[in-house]
Design a protein around this motif. Structure first.
Motif, PDB file in Angstrom:
ATOM      1  N   GLY A 181       9.263   4.297   1.867  1.00 44.90           N
ATOM      2  CA  GLY A 181       9.808   4.596   3.183  1.00 44.90           C
ATOM      3  C   GLY A 181       9.049   5.740   3.835  1.00 44.90           C
ATOM      4  O   GLY A 181       8.171   6.354   3.230  1.00 44.90           O
ATOM      5  N   PHE A 182       9.367   5.997   5.087  1.00 42.99           N
ATOM      6  CA  PHE A 182       8.711   7.078   5.824  1.00 42.99           C
ATOM      7  C   PHE A 182       9.569   7.483   7.007  1.00 42.99           C
ATOM      8  O   PHE A 182      10.511   6.782   7.374  1.00 42.99           O
ATOM      9  N   ILE A 226       0.820  -1.220   0.000  1.00 39.64           N
ATOM     10  CA  ILE A 226       0.000   0.000   0.000  1.00 39.64           C
ATOM     11  C   ILE A 226       0.851   1.266   0.000  1.00 39.64           C
ATOM     12  O   ILE A 226       0.595   2.206  -0.748  1.00 39.64           O
ATOM     13  N   HIS A 227       1.876   1.277   0.846  1.00 40.93           N
ATOM     14  CA  HIS A 227       2.671   2.491   1.012  1.00 40.93           C
ATOM     15  C   HIS A 227       3.970   2.478   0.215  1.00 40.93           C
ATOM     16  O   HIS A 227       4.673   3.488   0.180  1.00 40.93           O
ATOM     17  N   GLU A 229      12.842   0.395  10.965  1.00 41.65           N
ATOM     18  CA  GLU A 229      13.771   1.384  10.437  1.00 41.65           C
ATOM     19  C   GLU A 229      13.280   1.719   9.038  1.00 41.65           C
ATOM     20  O   GLU A 229      12.935   0.821   8.270  1.00 41.65           O
ATOM     21  N   SER A 230      13.221   2.996   8.731  1.00 39.54           N
ATOM     22  CA  SER A 230      12.743   3.406   7.424  1.00 39.54           C
ATOM     23  C   SER A 230      13.399   4.712   7.013  1.00 39.54           C
ATOM     24  O   SER A 230      13.675   5.565   7.854  1.00 39.54           O
ATOM     25  N   THR A 231      13.637   4.824   5.735  1.00 40.65           N
ATOM     26  CA  THR A 231      14.201   6.041   5.177  1.00 40.65           C
ATOM     27  C   THR A 231      13.356   6.438   3.973  1.00 40.65           C
ATOM     28  O   THR A 231      13.132   5.614   3.073  1.00 40.65           O
ATOM     29  N   ALA A 232      12.883   7.668   3.994  1.00 43.81           N
ATOM     30  CA  ALA A 232      12.057   8.152   2.887  1.00 43.81           C
ATOM     31  C   ALA A 232      12.809   7.971   1.570  1.00 43.81           C
ATOM     32  O   ALA A 232      13.974   8.330   1.447  1.00 43.81           O
ATOM     33  N   VAL A 282      11.388  -4.063   8.939  1.00 39.93           N
ATOM     34  CA  VAL A 282      10.723  -4.400  10.202  1.00 39.93           C
ATOM     35  C   VAL A 282      11.404  -5.655  10.741  1.00 39.93           C
ATOM     36  O   VAL A 282      11.576  -6.630  10.011  1.00 39.93           O
ATOM     37  N   GLU A 283      11.805  -5.606  12.000  1.00 40.43           N
ATOM     38  CA  GLU A 283      12.434  -6.752  12.666  1.00 40.43           C
ATOM     39  C   GLU A 283      11.542  -7.180  13.824  1.00 40.43           C
ATOM     40  O   GLU A 283      11.087  -6.337  14.615  1.00 40.43           O
TER      41      GLU A 283
END
Length: 177
Positions: free
Chosen positions: A114-115, A82-83, A158-161, A167-168
């Motif tokens: 990412g976000f 979705i994202h 952990e996410s980077t735009a 996801v762990e």
């Protein structure tokens, strides 16, 4: 309807998802069964989006026989779709599950949009912010893990735009009887 095999695959996947969510009342299933649910979900998404989704799954044999909460991972894959889908770019989703020191280690990563995790997490309320289409799945998974395993689980994001999300999840392994 001109591509009957695709329609047939989609209907088969949809029927399995419905059967697993409505008819089968089990709260826990094997990791192998959960990944089959994910494959069924992605079959439906590929019909919708085309072959823009590339899913790779790597599961240790021992881990595949462990118990997991039903539909624990599917909402995370759903979030990736979705994202994460971007025009003109294949969405790569990698799922790795292994058993280490009697703990199940799960890593789900994607190369999607990412976000900014800090903007989506309300530290004061200790929960992910939810809006119409954001944060609900993450918070649901996090709360389910907390309720079942308490302090014996770990859930990190952990996410980077523009680069993707990882996801762990770690929780005690229990082999299916």
């Amino acid at each position: 309807m001109s591509n009957a095999p695709t329609v047939s695959e989609g209907l088969t996947s949809l029927s399995r998802i419905l059967r697993n969510s409505v008819i089968d009342g089990k709260s826990f299933i094997t990791v192998a069964s959960e990944t089959k649910n994910i494959e069924d979900y992605l079959t439906i998404q590929r019909i919708r989006h085309g072959e823009i989704i590339d899913f790779h799954c790597e599961i240790d044999e021992e881990a595949g026989a462990c118990r997991i909460m039903k539909f624990l991972l599917q909402p995370l894959v759903e979030n990736s779709v979705i994202h994460g889908i971007q025009e003109e770019r294949t969405l790569k989703i990698d799922l790795r599950i292994c058993l280490q020191d009697d703990m199940l280690h799960i890593s789900l990563s994607d190369n999607g949009r990412g976000f900014d995790v800090a903007k989506q997490y309300d530290a004061k309320a200790d929960r992910f912010k939810s809006s119409k289409m954001s944060g609900i799945g993450l918070e649901n998974v996090r709360q389910r893990l907390r309720l079942e395993y308490g302090d014996r689980q770990k859930f990190t994001i952990e996410s980077t735009a523009g680069k993707g999300t990882v996801v762990e999840i770690v929780f005690p392994a229990v082999k299916e009887n």
